[in-house]
Design an enzyme around this catalytic site. Sequence first.
Site, mmCIF file in Angstrom:
data_model
loop_
_atom_site.group_PDB
_atom_site.id
_atom_site.type_symbol
_atom_site.label_atom_id
_atom_site.label_comp_id
_atom_site.label_asym_id
_atom_site.label_seq_id
_atom_site.Cartn_x
_atom_site.Cartn_y
_atom_site.Cartn_z
ATOM 1 N N ARG A 285 101.224 47.446 2.119
ATOM 2 C CA ARG A 285 102.682 47.374 1.955
ATOM 3 C C ARG A 285 103.260 48.701 1.461
ATOM 4 O O ARG A 285 104.447 48.959 1.573
ATOM 5 C CB ARG A 285 103.046 46.239 0.999
ATOM 6 C CG ARG A 285 104.503 45.879 1.092
ATOM 7 C CD ARG A 285 104.994 44.780 0.155
ATOM 8 N NE ARG A 285 104.015 43.875 -0.344
ATOM 9 C CZ ARG A 285 103.558 43.892 -1.600
ATOM 10 N NH1 ARG A 285 103.982 44.800 -2.474
ATOM 11 N NH2 ARG A 285 102.681 42.987 -1.993
ATOM 12 N N TYR B 80 128.981 47.086 14.322
ATOM 13 C CA TYR B 80 127.912 46.205 14.762
ATOM 14 C C TYR B 80 128.085 44.838 14.071
ATOM 15 O O TYR B 80 128.225 44.769 12.846
ATOM 16 C CB TYR B 80 126.550 46.809 14.420
ATOM 17 C CG TYR B 80 125.439 45.972 14.974
ATOM 18 C CD1 TYR B 80 125.210 45.928 16.345
ATOM 19 C CD2 TYR B 80 124.654 45.192 14.146
ATOM 20 C CE1 TYR B 80 124.218 45.128 16.875
ATOM 21 C CE2 TYR B 80 123.645 44.389 14.676
ATOM 22 C CZ TYR B 80 123.434 44.361 16.034
ATOM 23 O OH TYR B 80 122.461 43.570 16.563
ATOM 24 N N ASP C 166 125.969 54.759 10.194
ATOM 25 C CA ASP C 166 125.105 54.130 11.202
ATOM 26 C C ASP C 166 125.183 55.023 12.438
ATOM 27 O O ASP C 166 126.206 55.074 13.116
ATOM 28 C CB ASP C 166 125.615 52.712 11.487
ATOM 29 C CG ASP C 166 124.711 51.968 12.482
ATOM 30 O OD1 ASP C 166 124.054 52.631 13.302
ATOM 31 O OD2 ASP C 166 124.710 50.723 12.448
ATOM 32 N N LYS D 49 117.108 50.647 19.437
ATOM 33 C CA LYS D 49 117.975 51.091 20.526
ATOM 34 C C LYS D 49 117.464 52.407 21.119
ATOM 35 O O LYS D 49 116.426 52.437 21.725
ATOM 36 C CB LYS D 49 119.413 51.188 20.004
ATOM 37 C CG LYS D 49 119.867 49.944 19.218
ATOM 38 C CD LYS D 49 119.960 48.695 20.053
ATOM 39 C CE LYS D 49 120.135 47.441 19.219
ATOM 40 N NZ LYS D 49 121.233 47.467 18.266
#
Length: 367
Positions: free
Chosen positions: A58, A109, A180, A205
């Site tokens: 992790r 978004y 973003d 994306k």
Amino acid sequence: MDVVDGSGHPEPVDLARTRMATRAARLGRPPHRPDQPFNEPITMASVYAAGGELEYGRYANPTWSAFEEALGGLEGGRCLAYPSGLSAVATLLDLVGHGEVVVAPKHAYLGSLTQLGDLELRGRLKVRLVDVTDTAAVVAACEDAALVWMESPTNPAMEVADLPAIAAAAHDAGARLVVDNTFATPVLQRPLELGADIVLHSVTKYIGGHSDLLMGAVVVADEQLWTVLKQRRDSFGNVPGTLEAWLALRGLRTLPLRVERAQASAQELVRRLAERDDVVEVRYPGFGGMLALVLDSGPRADLVQHSTRLWVYATSLGGLESTLERRRRWRSEPETIPEGLLRLSVGVEDVDDLWDDLVQALDSARL
Ligand SMILES: *Cc1c(COP(=O)(O)O)cnc(C)c1O
């Protein structure tokens, strides 16, 4: 790439001083030694033998680190990878103190707007929605904010924000600016250079680019903020998959090529679409591979999205396949987005094939 094989080869180039396409192709690789692979392998490990720096799966993974080195190098800061873009959004919104103000675009978004709305409903924070093209209004809204959230260009309205002016206003208010940068990618816009504190990507994306993975990333300029975010990722466990990180790095290698191709085709399509009298409006900020067409009604836009044969009717964007969708088919899309707006993500196919298909779909919806 800091070690050569000792056979008298010259020092390797300092990649930090090279240009975008070179950095995309070369950052995040193992040292060039005899018999070393060119690419960072996929390290599948939940645990490492104790006594080193990695310890547990992790906390660290060499495949994530290779991806983070490459994307950090493209954006000009330090990167952390997440299992999805929205996971990165949630982590950043968690930085906001109880009851503090977040300025955000009214068009953005949907998943980001949904998280903000949910947090506001539960009294965790206050949201102030702004039109990002009205710089004076955004600057005024920053006054008592803790976080300023920007998207530019915005999804799906394709509006562009004045990031340097907004960064200055955010900093005057003691707030951080998050951008973003999913639509523009670091190839076309590097928000840290424009004054932003934090860059966010849906790696799903353009960076991944092949419609085969979900991943997110955050890039920051400030070392201390990176450490805070790293501690939270260690603690929350919102870490990416190793295979995804490897695929995303493979995608990133060709990001400049794909973005340049998509942009050139988008610009050509915009020029041709401007000649058509059945298109009410073409929204395109002048750069990138995303554009929006406004037709005179929702049903007509529906006909177009169901009539294309090459363009794929699908949500999402930034893949090498061209896609389109009518955004108001989603109930939660704001009513200020026209019913007849089609969002197009231009891929890397031949522009004339894309045009021919768009023309036959628009013609079939003319009736
Ligand atoms: C897709 C997207 C997100 C969310 O990313 P996921 O990887 O789907 O979680 C955030 N912002 C923008 C602009 C996006 O297009």
